[in-house]
Write an enzyme that holds these catalytic residues in place. Structure first.
Site, PDB file in Angstrom:
ATOM      1  N   ASN A  50      30.886 -19.752   6.322  1.00 53.05           N
ATOM      2  CA  ASN A  50      30.813 -20.693   5.440  1.00 53.05           C
ATOM      3  C   ASN A  50      32.331 -21.744   5.639  1.00 53.05           C
ATOM      4  O   ASN A  50      32.040 -22.725   6.319  1.00 53.05           O
ATOM      5  CB  ASN A  50      31.058 -20.065   3.799  1.00 53.05           C
ATOM      6  N   ASP A  51      33.378 -21.226   5.387  1.00 55.72           N
ATOM      7  CA  ASP A  51      34.386 -22.033   5.776  1.00 55.72           C
ATOM      8  C   ASP A  51      34.700 -22.313   6.956  1.00 55.72           C
ATOM      9  O   ASP A  51      35.176 -23.602   7.315  1.00 55.72           O
ATOM     10  CB  ASP A  51      35.784 -21.498   4.933  1.00 55.72           C
TER      11      ASP A  51
END
Length: 465
Positions: free
Chosen positions: A394-395
């Protein structure tokens, strides 16, 4: 009982084995050999310590009892812990190393004769300095690791905790530790010793609470370094060669790793040490995420895109670890290869909350090492790839790191997956990643969201292929 010369020789041998262990662990291909060297070195160190006990009949029994208790607890935890909780485990174990350093320092200060350091109120100056440094760093390691554990476990919020005047207060406390150490060495007052410990425990908490979730992997590495220096300091107090060598190796390698990770995440190394980063405001862009449209698909859509691709780049993340989808992923990749599709893996330095987390999982699934590439090796390839298959990351794929100065991950190098012709993003929902911010990649025109458990979705794609 072993003579001092023999003990020193065997401790030196164990130290050499620890160095070989680090050398072996620097590559997945030699990591098993590195582990073997480390285990052998520790067996030698423990055996020599046993044989060096003065009062062998009673001392051996006492040490053996505590070794068995600690060993059984450690073995049980290691056996039960899932790979996804490895960062928490490391943080927890670091706290114990720091606490052990504190306990040894307390014992040496209260009963210096047992350690040949002098007498109460008349401890050797050099030993007192080493003892004070070991105790202070150990206390900082303990309390800081506890906070890191609570944040990683979700018991405490992963968001930065800040207050007005925080940095001046931290600076004042760090200066007070230096002053207290000087006064302690001058007066050898027991009150000053206990105050030094209390202040060190306090600064450990204050250094870690302002650090956000996105930067937690660097914190783990930093605390690893602290635990090593604490052990080395106490090693000097105990005049134990193995502890000095091992502590120095852990401390220096942890510091080097922290520096490499800071460089890879575009963070300031000194800010990490002082606990001053990760305390930025959250981006306001996430407030409107539910109003932004996304394109979602299923396993059949994903299989169609992959089947018609000539190259696919896999981007694994923490979600893959949670779902234990690495074996299913390997099966899917094998199927793609049978169709003459080029497949490679892109690993971000901090994917999975801990350096090397994804590499270990892929190695467990027997993914060939030559197919796995680090960020700087593969980032330019995304622009020429047909499909990026993001499974639980994600990040580390969030383009906002390059565009939003207000984002807590701004400046952190990310994988340029948005440059692919098509992006398949496997995720359970649109919830933010560990940094607590929305991912702009979800809403790109070339992104197709696959909302499902990572393992089940990968298995379904394989069936469709």
């Amino acid at each position: 009982m072993l003579s001092a010369n023999l003990s020193a020789i065997f401790y030196l041998i164990s130290g050499i084995l620890f160095i070989l262990a680090l050398r072996g662990l620097s590559s997945p291909e030699t990591s098993r050999q590195g582990n073997f060297f480390g285990i052998l070195g520790m067996i030698i160190a423990i055996t020599v310590t046993f044989l060096s006990i003065g009062n062998f009949s009673t001392g051996f029994v006492v040490v053996l009892i505590f070794l068995l208790i600690g060993g059984l607890i450690g073995a049980f935890i290691a056996y039960k812990i899932p790979m996804t909780a490895m960062p928490e485990l490391v943080a927890g174990f670091h706290s114990l190393v720091g606490l052990a350093a504190v306990f040894v320092a307390i014992a040496a200060f209260l009963n210096p004769e047992a350690f040949n350091l002098g007498s109460p109120g008349n401890i050797k100056l050099g030993s007192l300095i080493e003892m004070s440094i070991g105790a202070a760093v150990g206390a900082i390691t303990f309390s800081g690791s506890i906070i890191a554990f609570l944040k990683l476990q979700g018991i405490m919020s992963g968001s930065p905790i800040t207050f007005k005047g925080q940095h001046p207060l931290n600076a004042l406390i760090l200066i007070s530790i230096i002053v207290l150490t000087y006064l302690l060495c001058s007066t050898q007052s027991s009150n000053l010793f206990w105050i030094l410990l209390a202040v060190s425990f306090l600064i450990g908490f204050l250094l870690i609470i302002p650090i956000g979730g996105a930067d937690m992997p660097v914190v783990i590495s930093m605390l690893n370094s602290y635990s090593g220096w604490a052990a080395a300091g106490i090693g000097f107090t105990l005049e134990n060669t193995a502890l000095i060598i091992t502590g120095a190796l852990v401390g220096s390698s942890g510091a080097i790793l922290s520096y490499i990770m800071c460089k890879g995440m575009n963070r300031s190394f000194f800010n990490v040490i002082l606990g001053g980063f990760g305390a930025t405001e959250q981006s306001t862009g996430e407030k409107n995420k539910e109003q932004r449209p996304v394109k979602s698909g299923n396993a059949d859509d994903a299989a169609f895109l992959m089947k018609n691709a000539s190259s696919v780049i896999i981007v694994p993340g923490y979600g893959m670890a949670v779902a234990q989808a690495q074996h299913a992923l390997r099966e899917m990749v094998d199927t793609l290869k049978k169709n003459d599709i080029k497949v490679s893996y892109a690993i971000h330095p901090v994917a999975g909350r801990m350096p090397g987390h994804m590499n270990v999982l892929l190695a467990e699934a027997n993914v060939p090492y030559d197919e796995v590439f680090e960020l700087e090796e593969i980032n330019n390839d995304f622009a020429n790839a047909d499909v990026a298959f993001v499974i639980g990351a994600n990040d580390v794929t969030n383009p906002v790191a390059k565009t939003d100065p207000q984002s807590p991950i701004y400046g952190m190098p990310v994988l340029d997956v948005e440059k692919c012709k098509s992006v398949l993003f496997v995720k359970r929902s649109l919830s933010p990643g560990y940094a607590g911010i929305d991912n702009d990649l979800f809403y790109k025109e070339n992104t197709l969201m696959l909302f499902a458990d990572a393992k089940k979705m990968t298995e379904d794609i394989t069936k469709n292929l």
